[in-house]
Design a protein around this motif. Sequence first.
Motif, PDB file in Angstrom:
ATOM      1  N   ASP A 125       1.006  -1.055  -0.167  1.00 26.17           N
ATOM      2  CA  ASP A 125      -0.282   0.131   0.118  1.00 26.17           C
ATOM      3  C   ASP A 125       0.963   1.163  -0.097  1.00 26.17           C
ATOM      4  O   ASP A 125       1.467   1.354   1.093  1.00 26.17           O
ATOM      5  N   SER A 148      -1.703   3.818  -1.381  1.00 25.74           N
ATOM      6  CA  SER A 148      -2.346   3.769  -0.410  1.00 25.74           C
ATOM      7  C   SER A 148      -3.309   4.688  -0.547  1.00 25.74           C
ATOM      8  O   SER A 148      -3.694   5.585  -1.217  1.00 25.74           O
ATOM      9  N   SER A 149      -4.505   3.919   0.544  1.00 20.97           N
ATOM     10  CA  SER A 149      -5.087   5.156   0.693  1.00 20.97           C
ATOM     11  C   SER A 149      -4.894   6.153   1.526  1.00 20.97           C
ATOM     12  O   SER A 149      -5.617   8.103   1.251  1.00 20.97           O
ATOM     13  N   ALA A 208      -7.608   0.624   2.378  1.00 24.79           N
ATOM     14  CA  ALA A 208      -6.841   1.622   2.508  1.00 24.79           C
ATOM     15  C   ALA A 208      -5.661   1.143   0.584  1.00 24.79           C
ATOM     16  O   ALA A 208      -4.924   1.206   1.066  1.00 24.79           O
TER      17      ALA A 208
END
Length: 553
Positions: free
Chosen positions: A73, A114-115, A178
């Motif tokens: 992520d 990644s979030s 995520a």
Amino acid sequence: MTVHPEPPRPVEDWWQSAVVYQVYVRSFADADGDGIGDLAGVRSRLPYLRDLGVDALWLTPFYRSPMIDGGYDVADYRDVDPIFGTLADFDAMIADAHALDLRIIVDIVPNHTSSAHPWFRAALASPPGSAYRARYLFHDGRGPDGALPPNDWESIFGGPAWTRVPDGQWYLHLFDPAQPDLNWRHPEVRAEFEDILRFWLDRGVDGFRIDVAHGMIKEEGLPDVGRTSADGQRQVELLGRGRLPYFDQDEVHEIYRAWRPILDSYPGGRMAVAEAWAETPARLARYIGPDELHQAFNFDFLDATWSADSFRKVIDTALAESTIVGAPTTWVLSNHDKQRHVTRYGDGALGLRRARAAALLMLALPGCVYLYQGEELGLPEVLDLPDELRQDPAFLRTGQSRDGARVPLPWNGEVSPYGFGPADGGPSWLPAPPTWRARSVAAQTGVPDSTLELYRSALRLRRAHTALPTDRSASAGGTGMTWLDSEPGVLAFGRTEPAGGHRLICVANLSGAPVSVAGYGTPILASEPLTERNGEVTLPNDAAGWFIRPVTG
């Protein structure tokens, strides 16, 4: 930024016969004592890898990340996460690797970010229909109030593949929430990753392992799959066996046709290998070619059952595919996502015995080999990790965890973490079991019958014996091997030097009983000691051996 010199041994097709060692960075070696492996730790252990006899290292993600999924992520693709070090640490590591004639392949994660990535944060802060959201896959929901997900797609980690945001829209994440999926039909996404490739190529990397290489393009209209876990049929079970509207779409090949000229513009044979799943060998073969990628992982070999018929079928299929695409295949027995093959083959003494035989079988085949860190030590899966220590995001959803394959390596000493970090360091992020003290690098070094010395011998012979590395004729469609007549349950094949001369023969005995090896030639290596039976030299069951004999006629 320092631009490093051309990588070592500038042979354009080095990857065709290379032995690549996968380094799961957080579990390889810890230089600063925080219990997590890092780039300085990798650098400190490069001489070990050179002496082992590998040609290249594949490093799992070390980029800036919240580490929800072990670094897959990514929040910043152009920087090193502080837990792994700095860009200066990366530069020092790759310089040392090249000085030791080791190449470096890095993971690239293009399907999702990644979030925490600035792009996704901007998307969440922007209204539906904005340019920021267009970089990802945001959609309105179904039903009168949009309260239902846009379709029935499921996350590979379990549960729905859609998460709703406060303004009512949904975003796609084929993995963890995520890890939002990017919209690869957006030109900014394509331009961004082409620049990321150049960033790391400029720093001297020799290649890329492409995570979820089959996943970047989703079918237009986002149609339902038509089967879900609620029906007792997880969609992930179709991976590599059937069609999924979010994987292996034809349009994905446009991306790799744009990437290949970038790789080819750098000296030294820069390459890319795909982690790709497709429903047929023919579709998987489409990822490989002079205008796309150099390799795609052959996971069928990893999934083969312990039988001669299973291995023979997988090998024949893979070699047929390599002939179609004009490039050698890849072979792999374990990786960070799969249970270690010592355990898959039966665990304990039986699993180790079979794993040693499988290693000799694999290393004798034509093509490129990928080793997973610790397999040269005969490490099994750690099955009894406490639940509270597991970090795999799939664990909470499915109860299945990949953490048991990611326990830090044992290097030396009598007490966990067995030299993984400095003497004054703390415990490792996952604990190693007490049995691993006998499997450490120090405990096996110089012990003739140890698994580590078996790998060292096999890799030395593979490199030294001209019959083993794939010759240039293989890239033109040849395989460099011939099956030989053998007893039921026995695999035997020969490899002949390109210029003639001695033939190397590999014999793997999965028959259930010892078999005579008379006529195969002079033994040079075996996974278990050869024995004598009724006046004949025999190869024990669940064992493999290499033999040399002159080519006649």
